[in-house]
Write a protein that holds these residues in place. Structure first.
Motif, mmCIF file in Angstrom:
data_model
loop_
_atom_site.group_PDB
_atom_site.id
_atom_site.type_symbol
_atom_site.label_atom_id
_atom_site.label_comp_id
_atom_site.label_asym_id
_atom_site.label_seq_id
_atom_site.Cartn_x
_atom_site.Cartn_y
_atom_site.Cartn_z
ATOM 1 N N VAL A 73 44.401 34.382 36.604
ATOM 2 C CA VAL A 73 45.183 35.515 37.093
ATOM 3 C C VAL A 73 45.239 35.441 38.618
ATOM 4 O O VAL A 73 44.193 35.443 39.277
ATOM 5 C CB VAL A 73 44.556 36.850 36.656
ATOM 6 N N PRO A 74 46.416 35.351 39.228
ATOM 7 C CA PRO A 74 46.495 35.288 40.697
ATOM 8 C C PRO A 74 45.906 36.539 41.339
ATOM 9 O O PRO A 74 45.902 37.622 40.760
ATOM 10 C CB PRO A 74 47.997 35.171 40.966
ATOM 11 N N ARG A 75 45.413 36.372 42.555
ATOM 12 C CA ARG A 75 44.772 37.478 43.246
ATOM 13 C C ARG A 75 45.746 38.619 43.525
ATOM 14 O O ARG A 75 45.373 39.791 43.465
ATOM 15 C CB ARG A 75 44.158 36.975 44.557
ATOM 16 N N ASN A 76 47.029 38.288 43.798
ATOM 17 C CA ASN A 76 47.991 39.345 44.092
ATOM 18 C C ASN A 76 48.443 40.102 42.847
ATOM 19 O O ASN A 76 49.208 41.063 42.949
ATOM 20 C CB ASN A 76 49.216 38.757 44.810
ATOM 21 N N PHE A 77 47.982 39.689 41.655
ATOM 22 C CA PHE A 77 48.302 40.411 40.431
ATOM 23 C C PHE A 77 47.314 41.547 40.166
ATOM 24 O O PHE A 77 47.533 42.329 39.246
ATOM 25 C CB PHE A 77 48.327 39.453 39.231
ATOM 26 N N PHE A 78 46.252 41.609 40.947
ATOM 27 C CA PHE A 78 45.249 42.657 40.734
ATOM 28 C C PHE A 78 45.660 43.922 41.493
ATOM 29 O O PHE A 78 45.003 44.357 42.438
ATOM 30 C CB PHE A 78 43.866 42.174 41.182
ATOM 31 N N GLN A 79 46.758 44.504 41.066
ATOM 32 C CA GLN A 79 47.233 45.768 41.593
ATOM 33 C C GLN A 79 47.508 46.690 40.412
ATOM 34 O O GLN A 79 47.793 46.225 39.299
ATOM 35 C CB GLN A 79 48.478 45.565 42.449
ATOM 36 N N PRO A 80 47.403 47.990 40.614
ATOM 37 C CA PRO A 80 47.471 48.916 39.471
ATOM 38 C C PRO A 80 48.707 48.754 38.602
ATOM 39 O O PRO A 80 48.620 48.839 37.365
ATOM 40 C CB PRO A 80 47.430 50.295 40.143
ATOM 41 N N SER A 81 49.855 48.511 39.188
ATOM 42 C CA SER A 81 51.078 48.442 38.385
ATOM 43 C C SER A 81 51.050 47.261 37.420
ATOM 44 O O SER A 81 51.371 47.403 36.230
ATOM 45 C CB SER A 81 52.303 48.349 39.306
ATOM 46 N N ILE A 82 50.645 46.081 37.909
ATOM 47 C CA ILE A 82 50.612 44.901 37.043
ATOM 48 C C ILE A 82 49.468 44.997 36.040
ATOM 49 O O ILE A 82 49.611 44.631 34.864
ATOM 50 C CB ILE A 82 50.505 43.624 37.896
ATOM 51 N N LEU A 83 48.298 45.495 36.468
ATOM 52 C CA LEU A 83 47.171 45.631 35.540
ATOM 53 C C LEU A 83 47.497 46.613 34.430
ATOM 54 O O LEU A 83 47.133 46.386 33.258
ATOM 55 C CB LEU A 83 45.923 46.072 36.312
ATOM 56 N N ASP A 84 48.194 47.710 34.755
ATOM 57 C CA ASP A 84 48.571 48.677 33.715
ATOM 58 C C ASP A 84 49.566 48.059 32.741
ATOM 59 O O ASP A 84 49.507 48.316 31.521
ATOM 60 C CB ASP A 84 49.171 49.922 34.362
ATOM 61 N N ALA A 85 50.498 47.231 33.257
ATOM 62 C CA ALA A 85 51.463 46.572 32.368
ATOM 63 C C ALA A 85 50.762 45.599 31.425
ATOM 64 O O ALA A 85 51.084 45.535 30.222
ATOM 65 C CB ALA A 85 52.523 45.855 33.195
ATOM 66 N N LEU A 86 49.777 44.844 31.923
ATOM 67 C CA LEU A 86 49.029 43.927 31.068
ATOM 68 C C LEU A 86 48.202 44.687 30.033
ATOM 69 O O LEU A 86 48.139 44.294 28.861
ATOM 70 C CB LEU A 86 48.123 43.040 31.925
#
Length: 231
Positions: free
Chosen positions: A31-44
């Motif tokens: 998982v790229p570091r820039n994917f650890f944001q609330p919007s992307i984590l909630d989508a996953l």
């Protein structure tokens, strides 16, 4: 919902081992570091929640992975087969492929089971807290007390008696008698200064750089040879 597409390939595109250990936990890696944001984590999380109810969702940015625990082992196996690999396609960017692996089974936390905080390392008891350097924060309601003065009582009786026995009893020439055996039986303690010059030795002429007369008179005792084995 963020502007990102989550795609899955055809199930069983990656062959699974024939014998697998049932587990309720999965690990999403790469998982790229820039994917650890609330919007992307909630989508996953919402995507993986479609395969079953999730008990724990643990993003770990420092390891570039996410750990998720399902209530059911069947849900974890279904998500593994459907989402490995998982393709994230942000707009106008190169798609990112994530891998999903099985992990060791994890306990299920519920309202009746111990909380996560109770399974972590807890502070030491108050009795041992002040032995740590530096000490921890004092408990609520703690007040400084006036310490007692240093101990003014004499030494213990047995220690005083032992010191008296080691007291110098007699001085014989350059030998100090600390402990004389009673009736010639027992242990005697003697201290002899080999560099000390007797009265008779003081009268002798001695030049600087020459060995001391007392040293010349002192001869070490030869060590006895151990008994030889007769063949």
């Amino acid at each position: 919902m963020p502007d990102i597409s989550i795609l899955t390939q055809r199930p069983n595109s990656f062959a699974s081992p024939k014998r697998i250990q049932p587990t309720n936990s999965l690990v999403i890696t790469q998982v790229p570091r820039n994917f650890f944001q609330p919007s992307i984590l909630d989508a996953l999380r919402d995507h993986f929640a479609t395969y079953g109810e999730i008990n724990q969702w643990v993003p770990i940015a420092s390891f570039s992975r996410i750990i998720l625990v399902y209530y059911s082992e069947d849900s974890a196996e279904l998500a593994k087969n459907a989402c490995d690999p998982l393709i994230l396609a942000p707009p106008r960017r190169t798609p990112t492929i994530l891998r999903v692996y099985r992990s060791e089974p994890n306990p299920i936390f519920s309202s009746s089971s111990p909380t996560i905080d109770e399974n972590l390392l807890r502070p030491p008891p108050i009795e041992k807290n002040f032995l740590i350097s530096p000490p921890g924060s004092p408990p609520v309601g703690w007040e400084q007390i006036r310490e007692d003065p240093p101990n003014a009582t004499p030494l213990a009786d047995d220690l005083i008696a032992a010191l008296r026995k080691l007291k110098l009893q007699e001085r014989r020439s350059s030998r100090e008698v600390l402990l004389e055996p009673e009736d010639g039986v027992g242990v005697g303690v003697y201290v002899e200064d080999c560099d000390m010059i007797d009265d008779a030795a003081e009268e002798e002429d001695w030049e600087y750089g020459c060995p001391s007369p007392a040293t010349l008179r002192w001869k070490p005792v030869a060590t006895a040879m151990p008994p030889l084995r007769v063949r």
